[in-house]
Design a protein around this motif. Structure first.
Motif, mmCIF file in Angstrom:
data_model
loop_
_atom_site.group_PDB
_atom_site.id
_atom_site.type_symbol
_atom_site.label_atom_id
_atom_site.label_comp_id
_atom_site.label_asym_id
_atom_site.label_seq_id
_atom_site.Cartn_x
_atom_site.Cartn_y
_atom_site.Cartn_z
ATOM 1 N N THR A 31 -9.846 1.477 11.476
ATOM 2 C CA THR A 31 -10.256 2.882 11.476
ATOM 3 C C THR A 31 -10.588 3.338 10.055
ATOM 4 O OG1 THR A 31 -8.390 3.048 12.969
ATOM 5 C CG2 THR A 31 -9.644 5.065 12.571
ATOM 6 N N PHE A 32 -9.782 2.891 9.099
ATOM 7 C CA PHE A 32 -10.012 3.289 7.703
ATOM 8 C C PHE A 32 -11.357 2.761 7.205
ATOM 9 C CE2 PHE A 32 -5.271 3.227 6.168
ATOM 10 C CZ PHE A 32 -5.089 4.489 6.679
ATOM 11 N N ASN A 33 -11.474 1.444 7.198
ATOM 12 C CA ASN A 33 -12.564 0.795 6.459
ATOM 13 C C ASN A 33 -13.321 -0.253 7.268
ATOM 14 O OD1 ASN A 33 -12.086 2.133 3.907
ATOM 15 N ND2 ASN A 33 -10.223 0.912 3.751
ATOM 16 N N ASN B 153 0.853 -1.190 0.000
ATOM 17 C CA ASN B 153 0.000 0.000 0.000
ATOM 18 C C ASN B 153 0.891 1.242 0.000
ATOM 19 O OD1 ASN B 153 -1.785 2.095 0.580
ATOM 20 N ND2 ASN B 153 -3.098 0.774 1.822
ATOM 21 N N ASN C 52 -6.429 0.460 0.522
ATOM 22 C CA ASN C 52 -6.752 -0.651 1.426
ATOM 23 C C ASN C 52 -8.163 -1.184 1.129
ATOM 24 O OD1 ASN C 52 -8.292 -1.113 4.341
ATOM 25 N ND2 ASN C 52 -6.358 -2.187 4.161
ATOM 26 N N TYR C 53 -9.050 -0.279 0.793
ATOM 27 C CA TYR C 53 -10.447 -0.654 0.585
ATOM 28 C C TYR C 53 -10.601 -1.686 -0.532
ATOM 29 C CZ TYR C 53 -15.404 -0.351 -0.263
ATOM 30 O OH TYR C 53 -16.713 -0.676 -0.418
ATOM 31 N N TYR D 241 -4.291 0.292 11.101
ATOM 32 C CA TYR D 241 -5.090 1.351 10.477
ATOM 33 C C TYR D 241 -6.396 0.855 9.860
ATOM 34 C CZ TYR D 241 -0.972 4.384 10.832
ATOM 35 O OH TYR D 241 0.084 5.123 11.293
ATOM 36 N N MET D 242 -6.388 -0.395 9.373
ATOM 37 C CA MET D 242 -7.511 -0.901 8.585
ATOM 38 C C MET D 242 -8.859 -0.680 9.279
ATOM 39 S SD MET D 242 -9.745 -2.803 7.072
ATOM 40 C CE MET D 242 -11.096 -3.815 7.605
ATOM 41 N N GLU E 58 -5.296 9.287 3.646
ATOM 42 C CA GLU E 58 -6.486 9.184 2.801
ATOM 43 C C GLU E 58 -6.228 8.213 1.629
ATOM 44 O OE1 GLU E 58 -9.440 10.256 3.351
ATOM 45 O OE2 GLU E 58 -10.209 9.569 1.402
ATOM 46 N N LYS F 244 -6.122 4.656 2.749
ATOM 47 C CA LYS F 244 -7.475 4.143 2.970
ATOM 48 C C LYS F 244 -8.104 3.698 1.657
ATOM 49 C CE LYS F 244 -11.992 5.842 4.348
ATOM 50 N NZ LYS F 244 -12.723 6.673 5.278
ATOM 51 N N ARG F 245 -7.940 4.510 0.622
ATOM 52 C CA ARG F 245 -8.548 4.180 -0.676
ATOM 53 C C ARG F 245 -7.979 2.874 -1.227
ATOM 54 N NH1 ARG F 245 -7.592 9.738 -3.753
ATOM 55 N NH2 ARG F 245 -8.810 8.924 -5.491
#
Ligand code: SF4
Ligand code: SF4
Lengths: 538, 187
Positions: free
Chosen positions: A339-341, A292, A306-307, A336-337, A300, A303-304
C-alpha cells in the motif's frame, strides 16, 4: 478480522470490565517508565510538526497554542481515512476478553495497561468530542473532554504499548488495540510529542540510512571487523561486496546487527551462510537499515523510510531483496509495503538461485525472510552441517510478535533450529507462536531510561523462559529479531540469569562446515566450544 | 497447642489470607485477576506469589537462624515488586503482613488450647529477620537494575563516539577506550 462470536463463545468470555473509576485515577508519571522527549532538531530533520523543548516531569509541556484543534482535527481526519480506526472507536462492548492479555498489565498490575482501558483512554475523547451522546451526557456515556492532563495520560500509556497485537488475538470483534496506539502516537506527534529514542533513529535513517547514523565507511568498517573475527575463529577469509550494481540479490538487515552484541554474531552468521552457498549478493551502505522506526511515529514516516530500501534495490538493479532477522520490519513489509510503495514491479518474483524455490508469498513485495530462505536450503540438503558443535546449547525459541502474528513465520525458525541444534525445548504453549509474549521493548521502547517499564513488560516472557531454564537447563534464547537481540539480554540478566540470547543465523553458522575451515575450536563469540578445546574439530 | 502445630493446621487459610493481602496492594480491578487466574504463565505475578509463600511460611515455622533458607522464595516476590510502582517499604511490606495475620488467626481461634504468647513473640522475631532479608534482596534487585542499564549502555557505540562498534565488544578484544576513540569517529 475475527468473525462474530457465537453465543457459546460469548459465554466463555470472562466478564471483567474495567472499573468505571479509571477516569478518576490521575496519571502518575514515574521515572523508569518513560523515554525522554524528542529533540526538536531531530523533529525538524524530517519536517514533522511542532518541534519544541519540553520535559516529561514539568507541569507545562509547552503545547502549541492550537493544540486542541490540531489534535481533534487530526483525529477527525483519521476517523474519515481509516475505517478500522472508526470501527475500533465505535464497537468495543467492553467484554474484557482482552483485559488480561497485555504483558504490560501482567507485569505491572496497572489497570490502564489493560488493552481495553488503553483504547478507552482515546475512545473516551472520541465519545466526549465527536458523538452526540458523549457531548450531552459526558461521563454517563463514557465521554470526556480533551485537556492537557488527558494528553499527558495518552502519551504515558501509548508509549507503554509495544503494538504487539497479542490483545487483538483474543478480541471477539477483532479490535486491534495496536492500531489504536499507532493512531494515538500519530496524533501526539502532531503536537511534537515523540520520544527521542524513536525520533533520532528516524532522522538518522532518513538522512543517512540507518538508526545510528553510521556513515558508509563506518558501516563497511564494522563489517570488516567481523570478517577479521570470522578469519580468527573459523579460519577463512570472506570478501563480500558493497553497493555492487548488477548483483542478483540485495541483502538488507537491521543496523543493530552491524554494531552491537549479540546482533553482530548473527551478522557473522549471514556472511558465512552466503559464502557457504556462493550467493551472488551485495550489501548496501545506503539501505543499511531495515528496521523502520517511522512505523512507530506515523504511517507517512514509515512509508518514507520503507521507500529507501526499494529505491536502493532499483538503483543497484538487483532481482530481489533478501531481508535479515528483524521483527517489525516484516510487519511493515508484509502488511503495509504494498500500500505504501508497491508494487515493486521493477524487481522479479524471488527465486532461490540455489534451490530454484519460488517464494510465492513474496510475489508482490519481492522481499524474502532469511529464515525462510535458510529453511529452504536445509530442506534441499544444500548446507553441510555439524550440529554437534552446538551440543552444549539447550535452546528455546522466542517468537517475535511481528514475524509470528503479522506474517505467520512459525515453523521455519523451529525447523532451522532443530537442524542445527540437538537440544531444543519449547516454552509452554500459551506463551509461544501466535500467543507469544512480547519482549516488552518493541515499537521503539528499547531505551535504557525506561528500564522498569521494559522489565515489567518482559516479565511474562521471562517467566516462561525461566520455566524451561529450570526444567530442561535451557541456556540459549533464540530469536529472529534485532530488537529482541538488543532487549532480551537485559531481561534475562534480571529475571533469568544464565540464559544467553542469540539470533538463529548465529546458531546456523556455528554448525556450518565451511570449505577450507580451521579446527573450529571456538564459536563466533570467540568462546571455546566445550569438548573441542584440545582435540580440534573432528 | 504450639504455634507450628497451629500453623500446620491452618496452613491453607493463612496462605490464602497472606496471598490476598499481597494482591490487595494492587488496584481493585487487578486484585480480581490476580486471585482468579491460576495459570502459571498467563498470570505470572499471581502464580509467582502463590508459589513462593508456602516455602516462606515453612521457614518461618523453623528456627530464626535459618531464615536465609527463604532467600530464593523471597527473591521471587521481591524481584517483581522492586520494579513496580512501590516505594521500597511497600515493596517489602507483604513480609510484615504475616505477623498480624498469624496473630489474628491465633486470637480468633477458640481459647481451649491457646498458643503460648512466648511463641508468638518468637514468631515476630523471625518475621523481623525475614523483613531484613527482604530488604537486602530488594537492594540487590535495585542494584541489578542499575547494572543491567550500565551493561546495556556499554553496547551502545555512541558511548565512545558516533559510529563505532559497541564498547563491550571492543573491550573483549582487549582494546582500551583510547584505542576506541582512534578507530571510531565517523567524521
Ligand atoms: S498491542 Fe500489545 S502492548 Fe499494546 S495493548 Fe495490546 S497486548 Fe498490550
Ligand atoms: S477490545 Fe474487544 S476484547 Fe477488548 S473489551 Fe473491547 S470488545 Fe472486548
Amino acid at each position: 478480522m475475527a468473525k462474530e462470536p457465537t453465543p457459546k463463545e460469548m459465554q466463555r468470555i470472562d466478564y471483567n470490565p474495567p472499573a468505571p473509576g479509571w477516569m478518576d485515577t490521575p496519571v502518575n508519571i514515574k521515572p523508569g517508565m518513560y523515554c525522554y522527549p524528542a529533540k526538536p532538531e531531530k523533529i525538524m530533520d524530517v519536517d514533522m510538526p511542532n518541534p519544541h523543548k519540553w520535559s516529561v516531569t514539568d507541569e507545562d509541556w509547552h503545547l502549541p497554542a492550537d493544540w486542541k484543534e490540531t489534535f481533534l482535527e487530526g483525529m477527525r481526519d483519521r476517523l474519515n481515512k481509516h475505517r478500522s480506526f472508526k470501527i475500533f472507536m465505535d464497537i468495543c462492548v467492553r467484554c474484557g476478553a482482552c483485559a488480561d492479555k497485555c504483558h504490560f498489565f501482567l507485569g505491572s498490575g496497572d489497570p490502564k495497561n489493560m488493552p481495553v482501558v488503553r483504547a478507552e483512554l482515546l475512545r473516551s475523547v472520541y465519545r466526549g468530542e465527536f458523538t452526540k451522546a458523549g457531548q450531552i451526557l459526558g461521563r454517563l456515556a463514557g465521554g470526556r473532554k480533551l485537556t492537557p492532563e488527558v494528553i499527558k495520560e495518552l502519551w504515558y500509556y501509548f508509549f507503554q504499548c509495544t503494538e504487539c497485537r497479542r490483545c487483538s488475538l483474543f478480541c471477539p470483534y477483532g479490535i486491534d488495540t495496536a492500531e489504536v496506539t499507532i493512531i494515538g502516537r500519530e496524533l501526539l506527534n502532531l503536537l511534537g510529542l515523540n520520544i527521542n529514542w524513536i525520533q533520532e533513529p528516524v532522522s538518522n535513517c532518513y538522512r543517512i540510512g540507518n538508526h545510528l547514523g553510521l556513515q558508509p565507511h563506518t558501516y563497511k568498517g564494522n563489517i570488516e571487523f567481523l570478517l577479521d573475527d570470522i578469519e580468527t575463529y573459523v579460519g577463512i577469509r570472506i570478501n563480500p561486496t558493497f553497493n555492487r550494481k548488477g548483483a542478483e540479490i540485495l541483502f538488507a538487515t537491521p543496523s543493530g546487527d552491524v554494531f552491537a552484541e549479540p546482533g553482530i554474531y548473527t551478522l557473522m552468521g549471514y556472511l558465512m551462510l552466503f559464502e557457504h552457498i556462493g550467493l551472488d549478493y551485495t550489501w548496501s551502505t545506503y539501505a543499511s537499515e531495515t528496521g523502520n522506526f517511522g512505523f512507530f511515529t506515523s504511517l507517512e514516516m514509515a512509508k518514507r523510510l520503507n521507500y529507501k530500501i526499494y529505491a536502493e534495490a532499483k538503483r543497484l538493479g538487483v532481482k530481489w531483496i533478501l531481508g535479515g532477522e528483524c521483527g517489525h520490519m516484516w510487519r511493515v513489509i508484509h502488511q503495509y509495503m504494498d500500500t505504501f510503495n508497491g508494487p515493486a514491479d521493477f524487481l522479479e518474483e524471488p527465486v532461490s538461485p540455489i534451490t530454484g524455490t519460488k517464494f510465492e508469498n513474496a510475489k508482490s513485495t519481492k522481499m524474502v525472510h532469511i529464515t525462510e530462505f535458510t529453511a529452504d536450503l536445509i530442506k534441499h540438503g544444500k548446507l553441510k552441517l555439524d550440529k554437534s558443535r552446538n551440543d552444549h546449547l539447550k535452546v528455546t525459541f522466542h517468537d517475535s510478535c511481528n514475524p509470528a502474528r503479522a506474517m505467520g513465520l512459525l515453523e521455519e525458525p523451529r525447523y532451522v533450529i532443530k537442524n542445527v541444534c540437538n537440544h531444543f525445548y519449547e516454552m509452554p504453549e500459551n506463551t509461544i507462536r501466535e500467543q507469544t509474549f512480547c519482549c516488552g521493548s518493541g515499537s521503539g521502547l528499547n531505551a535504557s531510561e525506561n528500564m522498569e517499564l521494559r522489565l515489567r513488560g518482559g516479565f511474562p516472557r521471562a517467566n516462561a523462559v525461566r520455566y524451561v531454564h529450570e526444567k530442561h537447563g535451557v541456556n540459549v534464547l533464540a530469536n529472529v529479531c534485532a530488537i529482541d537481540r538488543a532487549a532480551l539480554p537485559a531481561l534475562m540478566d534480571y529475571w533469568v540469569p544464565g540464559v544467553a540470547v542469540a539470533g538463529i543465523s548465529e546458531l546456523v553458522a556455528n554448525a556450518l562446515i565451511m570449505e577450507g575451515e580451521g579446527p573450529r575450536t571456538q564459536n563466533l563469540r570467540g568462546e571455546d566450544i566445550p569438548g573441542r578445546e584440545e582435540a580440534g574439530d573432528v | 497447642m504450639n504455634l507450628s502445630e497451629f500453623i500446620k493446621l491452618n496452613r491453607d487459610r493463612i496462605l490464602d489470607a497472606w496471598f490476598l493481602s499481597i494482591a490487595n496492594t494492587y488496584p481493585a480491578e487487578t486484585v480480581k485477576f490476580l486471585t482468579e487466574n491460576r495459570d502459571k504463565f498467563t498470570n505470572p505475578m499471581g502464580s509467582t506469589f502463590r508459589e513462593a509463600l508456602p516455602a516462606i511460611l515453612n521457614v518461618l515455622g523453623g528456627p530464626e537462624e535459618e531464615i536465609a533458607a527463604a532467600s530464593s522464595a523471597v527473591r521471587d516476590i521481591v524481584r517483581v515488586r522492586a520494579i513496580q510502582n512501590f516505594s521500597p517499604s511497600s515493596a517489602v511490606a507483604p513480609f510484615y503482613y504475616i505477623k498480624g495475620l498469624v496473630r489474628k488467626f491465633v486470637c480468633d481461634a477458640t481459647a481451649k488450647d491457646p498458643v503460648p504468647p512466648k511463641e508468638l513473640d518468637a514468631f515476630d522475631a523471625r518475621v523481623n529477620s525475614l523483613l531484613f532479608l527482604a530488604f537486602d534482596i530488594y537492594m540487590e534487585c535495585r542494584e541489578t537494575v542499575w547494572r543491567v542499564k550500565y551493561d546495556e549502555l556499554m553496547k551502545r557505540p555512541f558511548m565512545v563516539r558516533e559510529g563505532v562498534m559497541c564498547p563491550s565488544y571492543l573491550l573483549k578484544k582487549g582494546m582500551s577506550v583510547d584505542d576506541m576513540e582512534k578507530i571510531g569517529g565517523a567524521e
